[in-house]
Design a protein around this motif. Sequence first.
Motif, PDB file in Angstrom:
ATOM      1  N   ARG A  93     -64.317 115.974  76.610  1.00  0.00           N
ATOM      2  CA  ARG A  93     -63.359 116.061  77.721  1.00  0.00           C
ATOM      3  C   ARG A  93     -63.044 114.679  78.284  1.00  0.00           C
ATOM      4  NH1 ARG A  93     -63.744 121.133  81.347  1.00  0.00           N
ATOM      5  NH2 ARG A  93     -64.601 122.767  80.035  1.00  0.00           N
ATOM      6  N   LEU A  94     -64.104 113.884  78.495  1.00  0.00           N
ATOM      7  CA  LEU A  94     -63.887 112.548  79.060  1.00  0.00           C
ATOM      8  C   LEU A  94     -63.166 111.636  78.076  1.00  0.00           C
ATOM      9  CD1 LEU A  94     -67.295 111.913  80.924  1.00  0.00           C
ATOM     10  CD2 LEU A  94     -65.113 112.637  81.901  1.00  0.00           C
ATOM     11  N   PHE A  95     -63.543 111.752  76.806  1.00  0.00           N
ATOM     12  CA  PHE A  95     -62.889 110.902  75.801  1.00  0.00           C
ATOM     13  C   PHE A  95     -61.396 111.214  75.729  1.00  0.00           C
ATOM     14  CE2 PHE A  95     -61.420 109.741  71.585  1.00  0.00           C
ATOM     15  CZ  PHE A  95     -61.899 108.452  71.471  1.00  0.00           C
ATOM     16  N   ALA A  96     -61.046 112.507  75.856  1.00  0.00           N
ATOM     17  CA  ALA A  96     -59.633 112.890  75.772  1.00  0.00           C
ATOM     18  C   ALA A  96     -58.823 112.251  76.896  1.00  0.00           C
ATOM     19  CB  ALA A  96     -59.513 114.414  75.839  1.00  0.00           C
ATOM     20  N   VAL A  97     -59.463 111.978  78.022  1.00  0.00           N
ATOM     21  CA  VAL A  97     -58.752 111.396  79.163  1.00  0.00           C
ATOM     22  C   VAL A  97     -58.874 109.869  79.195  1.00  0.00           C
ATOM     23  CG1 VAL A  97     -58.586 111.328  81.693  1.00  0.00           C
ATOM     24  CG2 VAL A  97     -59.123 113.482  80.529  1.00  0.00           C
ATOM     25  N   TYR A  98     -60.066 109.351  78.917  1.00  0.00           N
ATOM     26  CA  TYR A  98     -60.317 107.916  79.154  1.00  0.00           C
ATOM     27  C   TYR A  98     -60.537 107.088  77.883  1.00  0.00           C
ATOM     28  CZ  TYR A  98     -61.357 109.971  83.702  1.00  0.00           C
ATOM     29  OH  TYR A  98     -61.284 110.689  84.864  1.00  0.00           O
ATOM     30  N   GLY A  99     -60.717 107.739  76.749  1.00  0.00           N
ATOM     31  CA  GLY A  99     -61.100 106.981  75.562  1.00  0.00           C
ATOM     32  C   GLY A  99     -59.934 106.667  74.652  1.00  0.00           C
ATOM     33  N   PRO A 100     -60.109 105.818  73.642  1.00  0.00           N
ATOM     34  CA  PRO A 100     -61.286 104.953  73.486  1.00  0.00           C
ATOM     35  C   PRO A 100     -61.180 103.739  74.411  1.00  0.00           C
ATOM     36  CG  PRO A 100     -59.768 104.560  71.676  1.00  0.00           C
ATOM     37  CD  PRO A 100     -59.157 105.659  72.523  1.00  0.00           C
ATOM     38  N   ARG A 101     -62.315 103.239  74.863  1.00  0.00           N
ATOM     39  CA  ARG A 101     -62.280 102.151  75.849  1.00  0.00           C
ATOM     40  C   ARG A 101     -62.671 100.792  75.270  1.00  0.00           C
ATOM     41  NH1 ARG A 101     -61.523 103.574  80.965  1.00  0.00           N
ATOM     42  NH2 ARG A 101     -62.802 101.931  81.890  1.00  0.00           N
ATOM     43  N   ASN A 102     -63.054 100.799  73.988  1.00  0.00           N
ATOM     44  CA  ASN A 102     -63.337  99.526  73.292  1.00  0.00           C
ATOM     45  C   ASN A 102     -64.308  98.636  74.058  1.00  0.00           C
ATOM     46  OD1 ASN A 102     -61.425 100.181  71.215  1.00  0.00           O
ATOM     47  ND2 ASN A 102     -59.803  99.612  72.651  1.00  0.00           N
ATOM     48  N   TRP A 103     -65.391  99.222  74.502  1.00  0.00           N
ATOM     49  CA  TRP A 103     -66.403  98.428  75.208  1.00  0.00           C
ATOM     50  C   TRP A 103     -67.313  97.730  74.216  1.00  0.00           C
ATOM     51  CZ3 TRP A 103     -69.046 100.134  80.286  1.00  0.00           C
ATOM     52  CH2 TRP A 103     -68.082 100.156  81.323  1.00  0.00           C
ATOM     53  N   TRP A 104     -67.938  96.624  74.618  1.00  0.00           N
ATOM     54  CA  TRP A 104     -67.924  95.976  75.918  1.00  0.00           C
ATOM     55  C   TRP A 104     -66.758  95.013  75.959  1.00  0.00           C
ATOM     56  CZ3 TRP A 104     -72.085  96.114  79.625  1.00  0.00           C
ATOM     57  CH2 TRP A 104     -72.033  95.115  80.627  1.00  0.00           C
ATOM     58  N   PRO A 105     -66.022  94.919  77.073  1.00  0.00           N
ATOM     59  CA  PRO A 105     -64.867  94.024  77.080  1.00  0.00           C
ATOM     60  C   PRO A 105     -65.280  92.555  76.966  1.00  0.00           C
ATOM     61  CG  PRO A 105     -65.308  94.879  79.291  1.00  0.00           C
ATOM     62  CD  PRO A 105     -66.213  95.619  78.344  1.00  0.00           C
ATOM     63  N   THR A 106     -64.708  91.831  76.033  1.00  0.00           N
ATOM     64  CA  THR A 106     -64.991  90.396  75.897  1.00  0.00           C
ATOM     65  C   THR A 106     -63.684  89.644  75.684  1.00  0.00           C
ATOM     66  OG1 THR A 106     -65.295  90.584  73.506  1.00  0.00           O
ATOM     67  CG2 THR A 106     -67.292  90.726  74.870  1.00  0.00           C
ATOM     68  N   THR A 107     -63.757  88.339  75.833  1.00  0.00           N
ATOM     69  CA  THR A 107     -62.571  87.499  75.636  1.00  0.00           C
ATOM     70  C   THR A 107     -62.799  86.535  74.482  1.00  0.00           C
ATOM     71  OG1 THR A 107     -63.406  85.900  77.236  1.00  0.00           O
ATOM     72  CG2 THR A 107     -61.970  87.642  78.086  1.00  0.00           C
ATOM     73  N   GLY A 108     -63.587  86.946  73.507  1.00  0.00           N
ATOM     74  CA  GLY A 108     -63.823  86.097  72.344  1.00  0.00           C
ATOM     75  C   GLY A 108     -65.208  85.495  72.298  1.00  0.00           C
ATOM     76  N   GLY A 109     -65.987  85.702  73.371  1.00  0.00           N
ATOM     77  CA  GLY A 109     -67.323  85.094  73.414  1.00  0.00           C
ATOM     78  C   GLY A 109     -68.411  85.930  72.767  1.00  0.00           C
ATOM     79  N   GLY A 110     -68.031  87.096  72.236  1.00  0.00           N
ATOM     80  CA  GLY A 110     -68.973  87.910  71.458  1.00  0.00           C
ATOM     81  C   GLY A 110     -70.240  88.274  72.206  1.00  0.00           C
ATOM     82  N   ARG A 111     -71.353  88.236  71.486  1.00  0.00           N
ATOM     83  CA  ARG A 111     -72.617  88.702  72.053  1.00  0.00           C
ATOM     84  C   ARG A 111     -73.082  87.843  73.229  1.00  0.00           C
ATOM     85  NH1 ARG A 111     -76.291  89.500  66.765  1.00  0.00           N
ATOM     86  NH2 ARG A 111     -75.724  87.305  66.540  1.00  0.00           N
ATOM     87  N   PHE A 112     -72.784  86.546  73.168  1.00  0.00           N
ATOM     88  CA  PHE A 112     -73.124  85.666  74.300  1.00  0.00           C
ATOM     89  C   PHE A 112     -72.425  86.161  75.566  1.00  0.00           C
ATOM     90  CE2 PHE A 112     -71.464  82.200  76.940  1.00  0.00           C
ATOM     91  CZ  PHE A 112     -72.650  81.656  77.417  1.00  0.00           C
ATOM     92  N   GLU A 113     -71.152  86.466  75.433  1.00  0.00           N
ATOM     93  CA  GLU A 113     -70.371  86.899  76.597  1.00  0.00           C
ATOM     94  C   GLU A 113     -70.863  88.259  77.112  1.00  0.00           C
ATOM     95  OE1 GLU A 113     -66.183  86.819  75.869  1.00  0.00           O
ATOM     96  OE2 GLU A 113     -65.676  87.473  77.905  1.00  0.00           O
ATOM     97  N   ILE A 114     -71.240  89.150  76.212  1.00  0.00           N
ATOM     98  CA  ILE A 114     -71.748  90.465  76.623  1.00  0.00           C
ATOM     99  C   ILE A 114     -73.034  90.301  77.431  1.00  0.00           C
ATOM    100  CG2 ILE A 114     -72.775  92.621  75.780  1.00  0.00           C
ATOM    101  CD1 ILE A 114     -70.839  92.401  73.358  1.00  0.00           C
ATOM    102  N   ILE A 115     -73.934  89.479  76.938  1.00  0.00           N
ATOM    103  CA  ILE A 115     -75.223  89.296  77.622  1.00  0.00           C
ATOM    104  C   ILE A 115     -75.018  88.636  78.989  1.00  0.00           C
ATOM    105  CG2 ILE A 115     -77.426  88.057  77.518  1.00  0.00           C
ATOM    106  CD1 ILE A 115     -77.160  88.445  74.372  1.00  0.00           C
ATOM    107  N   CYS A 116     -74.201  87.586  79.019  1.00  0.00           N
ATOM    108  CA  CYS A 116     -73.950  86.930  80.313  1.00  0.00           C
ATOM    109  C   CYS A 116     -73.255  87.898  81.262  1.00  0.00           C
ATOM    110  CB  CYS A 116     -73.097  85.671  80.121  1.00  0.00           C
ATOM    111  SG  CYS A 116     -73.934  84.378  79.202  1.00  0.00           S
ATOM    112  N   GLY A 117     -72.305  88.677  80.744  1.00  0.00           N
ATOM    113  CA  GLY A 117     -71.605  89.641  81.592  1.00  0.00           C
ATOM    114  C   GLY A 117     -72.556  90.688  82.147  1.00  0.00           C
TER     115      GLY A 117
END
Length: 228
Positions: free
Chosen positions: A14-38
């Motif tokens: 139900r939630l996916f039908a309304v909100y998905g896909p959300r392509n998490w975790w949002p990053t701006t090119g910094g990959g895993r470093f950016e995810i951890i810092c975020g």
Amino acid sequence: MQPTTQDLLDLYERLFAVYGPRNWWPTTGGGRFEIICGAILTQNTQWRNAERSLASMREAGFWSFPEVHAATEPALADVIRPSGYYNTKARKLKTFAAVVEEEHSGSLDALFDRSVPELRELLLGIWGIGEETADDIVLYAAEKPTFVIDRYTTRLVNRLGWKVNGRGSYFDYKRLFEDLLPADAPLFNEFHAVIDGHGASTCTSRSPACENCCLLDVCPTGKERVTA
Ligand code: SF4
């Protein structure tokens, strides 16, 4: 009530039908470093403030673990002011960078090359990394199956009237999902993301929009609110 696997999958669909896909975790090119810092920067603040700090880190040239490791704490703190608690968070970022650089030869692959329980335990042993942050890192940076619990998740579970065993700790909510679902990182990734989408836009703390909610027919709280 005690939810079943089917209840959880129905919630997800139900939630996916309304909100998905959300392509998490949002990053701006910094990959895993950016995810951890975020994940560290968003502690006790809204994501948009963490995003502003991440942008400042990128601009200031603190955009890798070696650069964070080499930075002075005051310089890093100054850059991440938008996300609040900046002195503490600078220390947390530098502590994590030291674990990567000094204990794993700068290799996140080496750090992540553990089972989920071992990796969680290691992360929880790093100063400044709590349960939610550890799970964010395991799920979104290491891409291993662990279910992330946050305030949106606990609120939704409570409003749905689902029974949580134990005393309602982080681990108790986590177990509710993990005991009933297959250990599937992409599923856990998207499930947490759509719960957050729902919690931020519809099932809000003070004025949930129950009339328009995709869960109204299965939500006792919502039914009570719309008939009150
Ligand atoms: S019906 Fe209302 S309380 Fe229930 S999940 Fe939807 S928004 Fe939240």
